[in-house]
Design a protein around this motif. Structure first.
Motif, PDB file in Angstrom:
ATOM      1  N   VAL A   1       0.848  -1.200   0.000  1.00 13.86           N
ATOM      2  CA  VAL A   1       0.000   0.000   0.000  1.00 13.86           C
ATOM      3  C   VAL A   1       0.885   1.251   0.000  1.00 13.86           C
ATOM      4  O   VAL A   1       0.612   2.233  -0.708  1.00 13.86           O
TER       5      VAL A   1
ATOM      6  N   LEU B   1      -3.040   4.239  -7.652  1.00 11.89           N
ATOM      7  CA  LEU B   1      -4.351   4.102  -6.998  1.00 11.89           C
ATOM      8  C   LEU B   1      -4.801   2.646  -6.981  1.00 11.89           C
ATOM      9  O   LEU B   1      -5.343   2.161  -5.969  1.00 11.89           O
ATOM     10  N   ALA B   2      -4.576   1.940  -8.100  1.00 12.79           N
ATOM     11  CA  ALA B   2      -4.942   0.523  -8.143  1.00 12.79           C
ATOM     12  C   ALA B   2      -4.139  -0.287  -7.140  1.00 12.79           C
ATOM     13  O   ALA B   2      -4.670  -1.199  -6.489  1.00 12.79           O
TER      14      ALA B   2
ATOM     15  N   CYS C   1      -2.922   0.711  -4.276  1.00 13.88           N
ATOM     16  CA  CYS C   1      -3.439   0.964  -2.922  1.00 13.88           C
ATOM     17  C   CYS C   1      -4.699   0.130  -2.668  1.00 13.88           C
ATOM     18  O   CYS C   1      -4.827  -0.519  -1.621  1.00 13.88           O
ATOM     19  N   GLY C   2      -5.622   0.121  -3.630  1.00 17.35           N
ATOM     20  CA  GLY C   2      -6.864  -0.627  -3.444  1.00 17.35           C
ATOM     21  C   GLY C   2      -6.651  -2.125  -3.409  1.00 17.35           C
ATOM     22  O   GLY C   2      -7.179  -2.824  -2.522  1.00 17.35           O
TER      23      GLY C   2
ATOM     24  N   LEU D   1      -7.050  -4.662   0.002  1.00 16.56           N
ATOM     25  CA  LEU D   1      -7.890  -5.853   0.028  1.00 16.56           C
ATOM     26  C   LEU D   1      -7.058  -7.094   0.346  1.00 16.56           C
ATOM     27  O   LEU D   1      -7.489  -7.961   1.125  1.00 16.56           O
TER      28      LEU D   1
END
Length: 364
Positions: free
Chosen positions: A28, A69-70, A72-73, A77
């Protein structure tokens, strides 16, 4: 035969889950780093946007921002799943998301690799963008009263002062463009009129350069007028290296500057790709080993984990057959011509291509 099969005890599965939980949260942070690098590159390109033509180089920062951004997401998860992944009851809650997560993370790591390679391969596009942009900016240097171009004079002057350069490829580029506005030319003068008539397309061309081309380290006053006329200046020879102008072109100066930035970013992205690939490998081992625990029905037992359940050739053949059957089914659904017969061997029923097999194939 399974590829890279490893046997895990319950203790090893727990340690693997804990390690993956930590690595996902580190990922992250690397996603935030990617986002920051994209924003930094976007700001740096934006500074000289007026001096670049519209090319693919402007999309590179947006790619880094989107990938950051991808990251981090996806890794957020992954951290949530791996934190509870070694517990059978918790794994059952996440089991439905494991395969889509692995498939999505695989695509994400591919995008990371593509971004890293793109950073190292953009030199040609960047050079062409700078060459065309600087050429257009020099031609519009004189248009200080034209809307949309009035800031180009200041942009070019600041560029030449900041990067200690002159012209596109060199100071002689200024000899080929009219960079003095007609507002500041005395057209009633015979000399000016003569020059306008004799030069190409009626332009006022001369062997002069803007003041921003002057070398600040020169010991003599700047010679920016009649640069090639030795008799116009005392103790002066334009063929020597004692010209008090910046000798390098701005295209090469900017190219070196942006190339160094992109190569540094590309190396960082490549390291992040290797890190993300190792995390993905660990998640795959955790997922397959826990699925084998569920098949055995004993949470305390040893279980095997692997990257691919079958060999590379078998997995590729299996995936290819699924994609081929799906394509034939789609073609059969879309084709309304009654004269075209779809082979009876192609079955488009859900039993032929079950969703669970498709998910397993994509994850493999």
């Amino acid at each position: 035969m399974a590829v890279l099969k490893v046997t895990f005890t319950k203790t090893k599965r727990g340690k693997l889950a804990q390690a993956l939980w930590f690595l996902n949260w580190v990922s992250v942070v690397t996603g935030i780093l990617l986002l920051s690098l994209g924003l930094f590159l976007k700001v740096e390109i934006q500074k000289q946007r007026e001096l670049m033509s519209e090319r693919e180089v402007h999309t590179m920062p947006d790619v880094l921002i989107a990938v950051g951004l991808a990251a981090c997401g996806i890794n957020f998860l992954g951290g949530k799943m791996c934190g509870e992944g070694a517990d059978v009851a918790a794994f059952l809650r996440w089991k439905a998301l494991m395969l889509p997560y692995i498939a999505g993370t695989f695509c994400f790591t591919f995008c990371l690799l593509a971004g890293a390679l793109l950073c190292h391969a953009m030199r040609g596009e960047l050079e062409e963008s700078l060459s065309q942009g600087l050429r257009d900016a020099m031609c519009s240097y004189k248009d200080t009263d034209t809307p949309g171009r009035c800031s180009l004079k200041r942009a070019v002057d600041m560029l030449q002062i900041q990067f200690q350069c002159c012209g596109n490829a060199g100071f002689r580029d200024w000899f080929q463009v009219q960079w003095v506005s007609n507002h500041y030319l005395d057209v009633s003068s015979a000399e000016v009129a003569d020059r306008l008539r004799s030069n190409v397309e009626g332009k006022y061309l001369m062997d002069w350069v803007p003041f921003s081309c002057c070398n600040l380290n020169s010991p003599r006053p700047c010679i920016q007028h009649q640069i090639t006329n030795n008799s116009a200046h005392f103790n002066y020879d334009h063929r020597t290296d004692n010209l008090n102008l910046w000798m390098g072109g701005c295209r090469q100066a900017l190219l070196n500057y942006y190339t160094q930035i992109m190569h540094s970013i590309g190396s960082i992205v490549l390291l992040i790709w290797l890190f993300e690939l190792s995390v993905l490998t660990g998640v795959r081992y955790l997922q397959t080993s826990m699925e084998n625990v569920l098949r055995q029905g004993d949470p305390e037992s040893e279980s095997d984990g692997w990257l691919l359940e079958n060999s590379f050739a078998e997995t590729a053949r299996y995936n290819f057959n699924i994609i081929k059957n799906l394509g034939k089914c789609y073609q059969g659904d879309e084709d309304d011509d009654p004269n075209i017969n779809v082979p009876t061997s192609v079955q488009c029923s859900p039993e032929n291509v079950p969703s669970k097999q498709i998910s397993l194939a994509l994850a493999s």
